[in-house]
Design an enzyme around this catalytic site. Structure first.
Site, PDB file in Angstrom:
ATOM      1  N   HIS A 165       0.850  -1.191   0.000  1.00  0.00           N
ATOM      2  CA  HIS A 165       0.000   0.000   0.000  1.00  0.00           C
ATOM      3  C   HIS A 165       0.885   1.241   0.000  1.00  0.00           C
ATOM      4  O   HIS A 165       1.968   1.240   0.603  1.00  0.00           O
ATOM      5  CB  HIS A 165      -0.881   0.064   1.259  1.00  0.00           C
ATOM      6  N   CYS A 259      -2.492   2.770   9.200  1.00  0.00           N
ATOM      7  CA  CYS A 259      -3.441   1.711   8.853  1.00  0.00           C
ATOM      8  C   CYS A 259      -4.666   1.731   9.759  1.00  0.00           C
ATOM      9  O   CYS A 259      -5.774   1.426   9.331  1.00  0.00           O
ATOM     10  CB  CYS A 259      -2.767   0.347   8.931  1.00  0.00           C
TER      11      CYS A 259
END
Length: 266
Positions: A165, A259
């Protein structure tokens, strides 16, 4: 300067590592939910002590990665662009986060047509949204997000599967500059970043390897993993207030402060 933020988080009551969808996950090692909850609560406390607003979405049994709220959507200017996960294990999280936003009066809300994992691969600055692709988010989702949000979206190619990511390899320090690990990006994307952010903080491979770039900044206060020592020193040299946190249990699933943190931009 610090700016007050509104974050959405999900308590990791059901956190576990029972499957492997990224290089950080090892079901044989597993994870301890009680430790994860304790570390997560400390992160939430930091945000509230800094004066930020924290809203909570209820965790759902059977969705152990729902704690990683950043992946649940992208919210810019009050518009909510939903997530469509690449892996079947997380597919139900996208609709769950969209239900939270619609149920709490946010809109317009868009259910995406293309695979994307929210703020995992979309990071918002003052004038542009940086968007990662290569492992999870489709480049077509970049175009879809730009049309829906009305903000320019700049595509960046990720090349190292450990940094699957964008938010594992880069974070906005404020609305104008960023910190990033060059080794996570293709040569062309490194050139783009160099042109856009000549004053960026460049992180070392060691700091990237402890997910030091999975950090959250309000423009002055930077919350990052405690193990990212070199990066913390450089940020301090630039006049930023660094707040280290221990999220080592959540890192067993490839997660860090960012996150766990979805920013709601009204």
């Amino acid at each position: 300067m610090a700016r007050s933020r509104h974050y959405l988080m999900c308590r990791p009551d059901h956190f576990a590592v029972t499957y492997a969808i990224n290089p950080w996950m090892d079901p044989a090692t597993g994870a301890d939910a009680a430790t994860a909850v304790r570390q997560w609560e400390q992160l939430k406390d930091v945000y509230e002590e800094l004066g930020h607003t924290v809203s909570l979405i209820d965790p759902i049994d059977g969705l152990p990665d729902m704690v990683f709220a950043a992946n649940g959507a992208l919210v810019v200017g009050g518009r909510v662009y939903g997530a469509k996960f690449a892996s079947a294990e997380r597919a139900a999280e996208g609709p769950a986060y969209l239900r939270w936003f619609t149920g709490n009066g946010y809109g317009p809300v868009m259910e995406p047509s293309w695979t994307n994992e929210g703020e995992g691969d979309f990071l918002t600055l003052d004038e542009v949204i940086l968007a990662g692709t290569g492992f999870r988010t489709s480049i077509t989702a970049h175009k879809e997000a730009q049309e829906f949000l009305g903000r320019p979206v700049v595509t960046l190619q990720l090349v190292d599967p450990r940094y699957y990511h964008l938010d594992t390899a880069l974070f906005p320090i404020d609305g104008r500059t960023v910190a990033y690990y060059p080794g996570a990006f293709s040569p062309g994307s490194r050139e783009v970043l160099g042109r856009m952010f000549p004053d960026a903080v460049l992180a070392s491979a060691d700091d990237a390897a402890v997910l030091g770039l999975n950090a959250v900044s309000d423009g002055h206060n930077v919350v990052l993993n405690v193990e990212a020592g070199e990066l913390a020193l450089e940020l301090k040299r630039r006049g930023l207030n660094v707040i280290p946190v221990d999220l080592s249990e959540l890192r067993k699933a490839g997660g860090g402060p960012k996150c766990c943190t979805l920013e709601i931009r009204a």
